[in-house]
Scaffold this motif. Structure first.
Motif, PDB file in Angstrom:
ATOM      1  N   CYS B  69       0.828  -1.212   0.000  1.00 59.95           N
ATOM      2  CA  CYS B  69       0.000   0.000   0.000  1.00 59.95           C
ATOM      3  C   CYS B  69       0.861   1.262   0.000  1.00 59.95           C
ATOM      4  CB  CYS B  69      -0.928   0.019   1.216  1.00 59.95           C
ATOM      5  SG  CYS B  69      -2.155  -1.249   1.094  1.00 59.95           S
ATOM      6  N   LEU B  73       0.582   3.678  -3.198  1.00 62.54           N
ATOM      7  CA  LEU B  73       0.015   5.028  -3.088  1.00 62.54           C
ATOM      8  C   LEU B  73       1.062   6.102  -3.396  1.00 62.54           C
ATOM      9  CD1 LEU B  73      -2.214   4.496   0.083  1.00 62.54           C
ATOM     10  CD2 LEU B  73      -3.011   4.843  -2.256  1.00 62.54           C
ATOM     11  N   SER B  92      -5.500  10.741  -3.253  1.00 63.60           N
ATOM     12  CA  SER B  92      -6.592  11.137  -2.355  1.00 63.60           C
ATOM     13  C   SER B  92      -7.150  12.504  -2.711  1.00 63.60           C
ATOM     14  CB  SER B  92      -6.121  11.109  -0.898  1.00 63.60           C
ATOM     15  OG  SER B  92      -4.935  11.845  -0.739  1.00 63.60           O
ATOM     16  N   THR B  97      -8.661   7.594  -4.719  1.00 60.86           N
ATOM     17  CA  THR B  97      -8.820   6.576  -3.672  1.00 60.86           C
ATOM     18  C   THR B  97     -10.300   6.416  -3.296  1.00 60.86           C
ATOM     19  OG1 THR B  97      -8.124   8.295  -2.142  1.00 60.86           O
ATOM     20  CG2 THR B  97      -6.552   6.576  -2.548  1.00 60.86           C
ATOM     21  N   ALA B 245      -2.977   3.010  -7.349  1.00 62.58           N
ATOM     22  CA  ALA B 245      -3.868   3.462  -6.271  1.00 62.58           C
ATOM     23  C   ALA B 245      -4.974   2.446  -6.020  1.00 62.58           C
ATOM     24  CB  ALA B 245      -4.466   4.820  -6.622  1.00 62.58           C
ATOM     25  N   VAL B 249      -5.862   0.477  -2.595  1.00 63.39           N
ATOM     26  CA  VAL B 249      -7.153   0.656  -1.906  1.00 63.39           C
ATOM     27  C   VAL B 249      -7.842  -0.687  -1.679  1.00 63.39           C
ATOM     28  CG1 VAL B 249      -9.488   1.601  -2.182  1.00 63.39           C
ATOM     29  CG2 VAL B 249      -7.508   3.029  -2.665  1.00 63.39           C
ATOM     30  N   LEU B 254      -9.143   3.195   2.512  1.00 64.96           N
ATOM     31  CA  LEU B 254      -8.914   4.571   2.055  1.00 64.96           C
ATOM     32  C   LEU B 254      -7.838   5.303   2.862  1.00 64.96           C
ATOM     33  CD1 LEU B 254     -12.681   5.445   1.610  1.00 64.96           C
ATOM     34  CD2 LEU B 254     -11.114   4.481  -0.060  1.00 64.96           C
ATOM     35  N   SER B 256      -5.296   8.073   3.099  1.00 61.11           N
ATOM     36  CA  SER B 256      -5.098   9.328   2.365  1.00 61.11           C
ATOM     37  C   SER B 256      -3.697   9.889   2.572  1.00 61.11           C
ATOM     38  CB  SER B 256      -6.108  10.370   2.835  1.00 61.11           C
ATOM     39  OG  SER B 256      -7.403   9.911   2.569  1.00 61.11           O
TER      40      SER B 256
END
Lengths: 253, 330
Positions: B69, B73, B92, B97, B245, B249, B254, B256
């Motif tokens: 993750c 991200l 985000s 996301t 992303a 997710v 979620l 951020s």
């Protein structure tokens, strides 16, 4: 030779330039002069296929818009007036000039690296190659981008206001570099607001007003047809009698 | 600010990653000692079943999920920032996301626990969101701030959709609060494996395209003149960003701001080229979530906080500082 035939080009469907015929030869410097908004930059963008146009623009007989992206870059290089001071070292920026010459991995060969070194030396940025573009002066940014375009090794180079923002010695240096490139057989096309400077260093001058071509002449012929120059930029041009003068030509009211 | 050498930055990141991963594996909320975990790690066959389960079913997936993750991200944020020429862009902020999250929930409602459906729907949601952002900003104007505002608006819309989905179908996800705030507490091993494989493929493609992506900051005109097919590259870059992303997710919910914080810090601290930034961002993104997860587990022990909440506490002020800095630079 770059040949422009029956070209209409502009933005949002509204034509800015309308050129029946115009050509630029390899091995020459051609200056495009005209007032703000006359269509000088639009013409350069059309040649590099950056904007849509109707008509035909060819380089050495090949339709430029029909070339692949890399073929086009190897044929025509273009430097816009506004350059972004990116967060890259000068060497990395200049190396990007070899993008169209490298394979899928874009790894530089020793020949590519030699061309990058040579371009940096020519543009006088070799000794500062590790400095970052966002940390140098505007003039140095311009010279770094010029080195990138030189490293691109295209047959034709289009430069939008290359001398703008440079100090006088670097203006002269810039034009001297362009003369050297022309001597090596590269066709150089520049737009310029500095008429005496561009006339001094150009082989041919292309005068544009409101998107229409007024005349294409050698600098030595312009004084004799002063009215066209006055129509183009609002001032006449005279040969500088003073031999110590920096430029061969001067503007006249 | 003195810039870090990229090798130093990478090696420090790897050392920290190994340390954080080791800490997460060895220490947790159960009373199992670190030496028992070590024994189970090196002598799995003779290890106690409970310890084996703690190690291989809880802690290891959790560590791997944090790495996947964090890397996903961060790389997604970096790609968005490069392709859009805007350092404020992130999965985000642009609503990617939330869009992916909404479609993960829809997938759970429509198709149950299908791994493939969740991953595919997550990608569709993320891609749809970025498409909506582009359509809005196309009509509203091409300024960089317009794109961000379009992203914020779309993000709010997707967030409302998530809330609605949770209200209508409360059992759509195992722990809806953890999903909405981002958590590594309930990692699904199959989804983790699928996402990790997807990301490794996407990372390979990104590295292959890195020389082209590196031309985006020069501006579209210069990138075009150098021989780069700008529109095609931008579309591919955005698809890759959305892929990273959405894969993240579907694993951790979620979370951020990781995609905003990490690439900007990497850019600020080191003088790396794009390919190096890509790797460094992936490593430090993993570090951020791993460190956040350790904090999340221990701050209010025996209760566990969602890691996404902790990172948001750090990310929101960072976003404000970034906006202020951008304004100061004009």
């Amino acid at each position: 030779m770059v040949e422009i035939t029956n070209v209409y080009a502009g933005y949002g469907g509204k034509p800015v330039i309308s050129i029946p015929y115009l050509s630029f030869k390899a091995g020459e410097i051609t200056s495009i002069i005209g007032r703000n908004g006359s269509g000088k930059s639009t013409l350069l963008k059309a040649i590099d296929s950056l904007i849509q146009y109707t008509g035909s623009i060819t380089a050495d007989g090949m339709e430029i818009a029909g070339l692949s992206h890399k073929e086009r870059a190897r044929t025509v290089a273009y430097l816009p007036q506004t350059l972004i001071p990116v967060r890259l070292s000068i060497r990395v920026l200049v190396s990007h000039g070899r993008y169209a010459h490298t394979g899928i991995s874009h790894r530089l060969s020793s020949k590519d690296r030699a061309m990058v070194d040579n371009a940096m030396e020519l543009a006088d940025v070799y000794t500062m190659q590790d400095r970052w573009i966002n940390e140098i002066s505007g003039g140095e940014v311009k010279r770094s981008y010029l080195a990138m375009v030189i490293a691109q090794n295209s047959r034709y180079i289009l430069l939008d206001e290359p001398a703008a923002g440079l100090d006088i010695s670097h203006q002269i240096m810039m034009m001297t570099i362009l003369r050297r490139l022309a001597a090596e057989g590269i066709g150089v096309v520049i737009t310029s607001h500095d008429t005496p400077l561009s006339l001094t260093y150009s082989d041919k001058v292309c005068m544009i007003k409101d998107g229409a071509l007024l005349a294409v002449q050698a600098p030595s012929e312009i004084e004799a047809s002063d009215a066209i120059m006055r129509k183009c930029i609002g001032y006449g041009i005279r040969t500088n009698e003073d031999e110590a003068a920096l430029y061969k030509y001067r503007l006249e009211k | 600010m003195k810039k870090w050498n990229k090798l130093g930055f990478t090696l420090t990141g790897i050392a920290l990653l190994l340390s954080l991963a080791a800490a997460s594996l060895l220490y947790g909320n159960s009373s199992v000692s670190a030496s028992s975990i070590l024994d189970a790690l090196f002598d799995t066959r003779n290890a106690d079943l409970t310890i084996r389960m703690i190690l291989y079913d809880i802690r290891l997936p959790r560590v791997l999920a944090a790495i996947v993750c964090g890397a996903g991200l961060s790389v997604s944020g970096l790609l968005l920032q490069e392709a859009l020429g805007n350092n404020l862009a992130s999965p985000s902020v642009m609503g990617v996301t939330n869009g992916a999250g909404l479609f993960v929930l829809l997938s759970a409602i429509l198709f149950g626990n299908s791994v493939l459906a969740k991953s595919f729907m997550s990608f569709i949601g993320a891609f749809l969101t970025i498409a909506i952002v582009f359509v809005i900003s196309r009509y509203a104007g091409s300024a960089k701030s317009t794109l961000i505002l379009s992203g914020v608006a779309t993000s709010a819309l997707m967030s409302a959709g998530i809330n609605l989905a949770v209200v209508i179908k409360p059992d759509a996800v195992y722990d809806k609060i953890a999903f909405q705030l981002g958590s590594l507490a309930n990692v699904h091993k199959d989804i983790l494996t699928f996402s990790a494989v997807l990301m490794i493929i996407a990372l390979g493609i990104t590295i292959l395209l890195s020389k082209g992506i590196e031309l985006f900051p020069l501006g579209d005109d210069v990138a075009h003149e150098l021989g780069m097919p700008v529109r095609k590259y931008r579309l591919i870059t955005l698809i890759l960003s959305v892929l990273f992303a959405s894969a993240a997710v579907s694993v951790c919910g979620l979370i951020s701001f990781v995609g905003l914080i990490v690439p900007n810090l990497v850019r600020e601290i080191s003088k790396a080229g794009f390919a190096d930034k890509l790797i460094i961002s992936a490593i430090w993104g993993s570090n951020l979530i791993l460190a956040g997860d350790i904090l999340a587990k221990n701050t209010m022990y025996p209760y566990e906080l969602p890691v996404g909440m902790l990172i948001s506490l750090l990310g929101a002020p960072f976003f404000i500082v970034l906006i202020a800095k951008k304004r100061r630079r004009g």
